[in-house]
Design a protein around this motif. Structure first.
Motif, PDB file in Angstrom:
ATOM      1  N   ALA A 122       0.874  -1.204  -0.007  1.00  0.00           N
ATOM      2  CA  ALA A 122       0.067  -0.004  -0.141  1.00  0.00           C
ATOM      3  C   ALA A 122       1.037   1.139  -0.012  1.00  0.00           C
ATOM      4  CB  ALA A 122      -0.940  -0.188   1.100  1.00  0.00           C
ATOM      5  N   GLY A 123       1.753   1.173   0.672  1.00  0.00           N
ATOM      6  CA  GLY A 123       2.763   2.567   0.666  1.00  0.00           C
ATOM      7  C   GLY A 123       3.470   2.751  -0.614  1.00  0.00           C
ATOM      8  N   VAL A 124       3.781   1.832  -1.509  1.00  0.00           N
ATOM      9  CA  VAL A 124       4.226   2.351  -2.657  1.00  0.00           C
ATOM     10  C   VAL A 124       3.079   3.094  -3.492  1.00  0.00           C
ATOM     11  CG1 VAL A 124       5.066   1.321  -4.824  1.00  0.00           C
ATOM     12  CG2 VAL A 124       5.894   0.127  -2.897  1.00  0.00           C
ATOM     13  N   SER A 125       2.088   2.685  -3.770  1.00  0.00           N
ATOM     14  CA  SER A 125       0.912   3.529  -4.220  1.00  0.00           C
ATOM     15  C   SER A 125       0.565   4.668  -3.295  1.00  0.00           C
ATOM     16  CB  SER A 125      -0.349   2.509  -4.294  1.00  0.00           C
ATOM     17  OG  SER A 125      -0.174   1.261  -5.092  1.00  0.00           O
ATOM     18  N   ILE A 126       0.774   4.656  -2.198  1.00  0.00           N
ATOM     19  CA  ILE A 126       0.353   6.038  -1.433  1.00  0.00           C
ATOM     20  C   ILE A 126       1.494   7.104  -1.799  1.00  0.00           C
ATOM     21  CG2 ILE A 126       0.579   7.078   1.001  1.00  0.00           C
ATOM     22  CD1 ILE A 126      -0.983   4.493   2.017  1.00  0.00           C
ATOM     23  N   ILE A 127       2.747   6.680  -2.048  1.00  0.00           N
ATOM     24  CA  ILE A 127       3.681   7.495  -2.387  1.00  0.00           C
ATOM     25  C   ILE A 127       3.488   8.184  -3.953  1.00  0.00           C
ATOM     26  CG2 ILE A 127       5.496   6.022  -2.841  1.00  0.00           C
ATOM     27  CD1 ILE A 127       5.790   9.783  -1.664  1.00  0.00           C
ATOM     28  N   ALA A 128       2.813   7.085  -4.532  1.00  0.00           N
ATOM     29  CA  ALA A 128       2.540   7.484  -5.987  1.00  0.00           C
ATOM     30  C   ALA A 128       1.378   8.498  -6.083  1.00  0.00           C
ATOM     31  CB  ALA A 128       2.105   6.297  -6.761  1.00  0.00           C
ATOM     32  N   ILE A 129       0.389   8.548  -5.261  1.00  0.00           N
ATOM     33  CA  ILE A 129      -0.906   9.036  -5.183  1.00  0.00           C
ATOM     34  C   ILE A 129      -0.261  10.635  -4.585  1.00  0.00           C
ATOM     35  CG2 ILE A 129      -2.838   9.633  -4.152  1.00  0.00           C
ATOM     36  CD1 ILE A 129      -3.385   6.388  -4.263  1.00  0.00           C
ATOM     37  N   TRP A 130       0.541  10.627  -3.301  1.00  0.00           N
ATOM     38  CA  TRP A 130       0.923  11.998  -2.995  1.00  0.00           C
ATOM     39  C   TRP A 130       1.801  12.644  -3.976  1.00  0.00           C
ATOM     40  CZ3 TRP A 130       0.714  15.621   0.619  1.00  0.00           C
ATOM     41  CH2 TRP A 130       1.772  16.398   0.602  1.00  0.00           C
ATOM     42  N   THR A 131       2.736  11.964  -4.680  1.00  0.00           N
ATOM     43  CA  THR A 131       3.446  12.601  -5.730  1.00  0.00           C
ATOM     44  C   THR A 131       2.784  13.119  -6.903  1.00  0.00           C
ATOM     45  OG1 THR A 131       5.401  11.310  -5.017  1.00  0.00           O
ATOM     46  CG2 THR A 131       5.579  12.585  -6.921  1.00  0.00           C
ATOM     47  N   ALA A 132       1.614  12.239  -7.330  1.00  0.00           N
ATOM     48  CA  ALA A 132       0.848  12.614  -8.556  1.00  0.00           C
ATOM     49  C   ALA A 132       0.019  13.952  -8.370  1.00  0.00           C
ATOM     50  CB  ALA A 132       0.217  11.324  -8.899  1.00  0.00           C
ATOM     51  N   CYS A 133      -0.529  13.668  -6.932  1.00  0.00           N
ATOM     52  CA  CYS A 133      -1.365  14.911  -6.787  1.00  0.00           C
ATOM     53  C   CYS A 133      -0.601  16.183  -6.533  1.00  0.00           C
ATOM     54  CB  CYS A 133      -2.183  14.582  -5.190  1.00  0.00           C
ATOM     55  SG  CYS A 133      -3.428  13.362  -5.125  1.00  0.00           S
ATOM     56  N   VAL A 134       0.476  16.406  -5.890  1.00  0.00           N
ATOM     57  CA  VAL A 134       1.276  17.460  -5.886  1.00  0.00           C
ATOM     58  C   VAL A 134       1.762  18.014  -7.212  1.00  0.00           C
ATOM     59  CG1 VAL A 134       3.568  18.651  -4.980  1.00  0.00           C
ATOM     60  CG2 VAL A 134       2.031  16.988  -3.625  1.00  0.00           C
ATOM     61  N   THR A 135       2.108  17.116  -7.784  1.00  0.00           N
ATOM     62  CA  THR A 135       2.377  17.193  -9.255  1.00  0.00           C
ATOM     63  C   THR A 135       1.212  17.886 -10.189  1.00  0.00           C
ATOM     64  OG1 THR A 135       4.208  15.456  -9.584  1.00  0.00           O
ATOM     65  CG2 THR A 135       3.371  16.389 -11.635  1.00  0.00           C
ATOM     66  N   LEU A 136       0.229  17.212 -10.176  1.00  0.00           N
ATOM     67  CA  LEU A 136      -1.169  17.712 -10.750  1.00  0.00           C
ATOM     68  C   LEU A 136      -1.649  19.004 -10.587  1.00  0.00           C
ATOM     69  CD1 LEU A 136      -3.201  16.895 -12.894  1.00  0.00           C
ATOM     70  CD2 LEU A 136      -4.433  15.687 -11.240  1.00  0.00           C
ATOM     71  N   VAL A 137      -1.810  18.986  -9.093  1.00  0.00           N
ATOM     72  CA  VAL A 137      -2.305  20.383  -8.488  1.00  0.00           C
ATOM     73  C   VAL A 137      -1.343  21.582  -8.959  1.00  0.00           C
ATOM     74  CG1 VAL A 137      -2.692  21.799  -6.404  1.00  0.00           C
ATOM     75  CG2 VAL A 137      -3.722  19.353  -6.664  1.00  0.00           C
ATOM     76  N   GLY A 138       0.174  21.340  -8.700  1.00  0.00           N
ATOM     77  CA  GLY A 138       0.992  22.407  -8.963  1.00  0.00           C
ATOM     78  C   GLY A 138       0.862  22.777 -10.509  1.00  0.00           C
ATOM     79  N   ASN A 139       0.947  21.721 -11.417  1.00  0.00           N
ATOM     80  CA  ASN A 139       0.843  21.930 -13.153  1.00  0.00           C
ATOM     81  C   ASN A 139      -0.494  22.621 -13.487  1.00  0.00           C
ATOM     82  OD1 ASN A 139       3.411  20.638 -13.040  1.00  0.00           O
ATOM     83  ND2 ASN A 139       2.501  18.845 -14.092  1.00  0.00           N
ATOM     84  N   LEU A 140      -1.733  22.533 -12.777  1.00  0.00           N
ATOM     85  CA  LEU A 140      -2.859  22.984 -13.401  1.00  0.00           C
ATOM     86  C   LEU A 140      -2.976  24.479 -12.763  1.00  0.00           C
ATOM     87  CD1 LEU A 140      -5.306  19.921 -13.393  1.00  0.00           C
ATOM     88  CD2 LEU A 140      -3.948  20.791 -15.146  1.00  0.00           C
ATOM     89  N   ALA A 141      -2.474  24.598 -11.566  1.00  0.00           N
ATOM     90  CA  ALA A 141      -2.608  25.964 -10.963  1.00  0.00           C
ATOM     91  C   ALA A 141      -2.030  26.956 -11.849  1.00  0.00           C
ATOM     92  CB  ALA A 141      -2.333  26.039  -9.469  1.00  0.00           C
TER      93      ALA A 141
END
Length: 409
Positions: A122-141
């Motif tokens: 689960a931890g591997v997917s959790i770090i993927a979700i965190w990084t993807a969220c930060v990247t996506l939010v930062g890119n779209l804002a």
């Protein structure tokens, strides 16, 4: 020419109009992710009793997630830069659902090692979700609002911890402690699929993928390491409190796990306010300087955290808990902005990956080390004293790290 140009403009307009919606979806998703991360902390006595293990071994159920997040952070960050980010959400959500079902089955059958393996997955997917969220939010804002958007998203972490600390004991009472994990895993899977459906596609062919040379360049920069060490110290202190306060309060004041979890949730809840306000304070009152607020946060919160174990009444303990929660997290979230401003633009993602990796090392190690301290001494004094030592080191490191290169008004 008009057709393709109009299509590009339409796509950009959809992204511009939709970034707030994506921010909300990512925020809601990570509330459940954070609750899943911290879930074992509020029910450690139940886990230990069911599996026949002591505090240190039970703490591994929490720490296994953060060990895998630490190991996977940089490779996952590099991978995300090379693919359509929507795929990351879809795959990660499904893997979390599978991993939490595995945790449930291992809990029902009493298989301690299988619980650790499932939590690590689960931890591997959790770090993927965190990084993807930060990247996506930062890119779209919009560029002028990127820091604000990321800071607002980061408030999902303390709120998720609060949800976990307050809600997990209640769910455990109603459905059994092992069932808590697939319930949260289902919520994470649904949220991930929702973002997969709502997010715009990523043109990975136009993205700049960090090379091993880029990674090596960041890894030898003392400034980046200084901020990464601060991340390790901040998250370690955070997890000493989050991991052991429910058990400490239950033993010290004869509270139920549900009641002690509710009080501990205050520590995380006020973090929502401190994280949301830290960006504004840094930008407007400190002229975009990050260092003063980071130093202040560690300097004031350290004695408050240590004082928790010496408080002689529940009321005084709760007051210290709220103050430590607000002041301790005031500078923490700024580290994600801080490290971005210490490197050139093409190395920002790599720098964030380093901060994530070293920070999660703290989340992994703190519960285990303090569990050993508690087992050997029979008290919580050594555990919270360890947190105090981390805070003192953090003040020194924060004073040595140079100010960021953010433009001054």
């Amino acid at each position: 020419m008009d057709g393709p140009a109009r299509s590009v403009d339409d796509a950009r307009n959809r992204v511009r109009l939709g970034y707030r919606g994506i921010l909300v979806l990512c925020w809601l998703l990570y509330v459940f992710v954070a609750a899943l991360q911290v879930a074992p902390a509020s029910i450690l006595p139940l886990i230990g009793e069911a599996l026949g293990v002591g505090p240190a071994a039970a703490s591994w159920v929490t720490s296994a997630v953060f060990l895998s997040m630490f190991l996977a952070a940089i490779p996952v960050g590099i991978y995300i830069d090379r693919v359509d980010i929507r795929r990351v959400f879809l795959v990660s959500g499904l893997v979390v659902a599978i991993a939490t079902l595995w945790t449930w089955w291992a809990g029902v059958t009493g298989d301690y090692l299988a619980i650790l393996y499932s939590r690590a997955l689960a931890g591997v997917s959790i770090i993927a979700i965190w990084t993807a969220c930060v990247t996506l939010v930062g890119n779209l804002a919009p560029r002028a609002r990127q820091a604000t958007a990321i800071t607002v998203f980061a408030t999902s972490v303390p709120l998720g911890f609060a949800v976990g600390q307050f809600g997990v004991p209640l769910l455990a009472d109603g459905f059994g402690w092992a069932t808590v994990f697939p319930l949260l895993g289902t919520a994470v899977a649904v949220g991930s699929v929702g973002i997969w459906m709502a997010a715009p596609p990523t043109d990975s062919s136009q993205s700049t993928s960090p090379t091993m040379r880029d990674v090596g360049h960041v890894l030898v920069q003392p400034r980046v390491w200084g901020v990464a060490v601060l991340g390790f110290l901040a998250i370690s202190m955070l997890f000493v409190v989050n991991n052991w306060m429910p058990t400490f309060l239950a033993e010290r004041y004869a509270l139920t796990l549900a009641a002690s979890g509710a009080f501990t949730a205050l520590f995380s809840t006020v973090g929502v306010l401190s994280r949301a306000s830290s960006g504004w304070l840094s930008d407007h009152l400190l002229d975009q300087r990050r260092k003063p607020l980071v130093v202040f946060s560690f300097l004031i919160s350290t004695p408050l955290v240590v004082g928790l174990v010496f408080a002689d009444s529940l009321g005084f303990t709760v007051v210290l808990l709220v103050l430590a929660g607000y002041l301790g997290q005031l500078g923490h979230v700024l580290l994600f902005v801080y490290v971005r401003e210490l490197v050139t633009p093409e190395l920002v993602a790599t720098a964030l990956s380093v901060l994530n990796a070293i920070g999660f090392l703290g989340a992994f190690s703190a519960p285990i080390l303090t569990g050993v301290f508690i087992e050997r001494t029979g008290t919580f004094v050594a555990a919270f004293g360890y947190a105090g030592l981390l805070g003192v080191v953090a003040v020194v490191v924060a004073l040595l790290v140079p100010e960021s290169s953010a433009p001054r008004s």
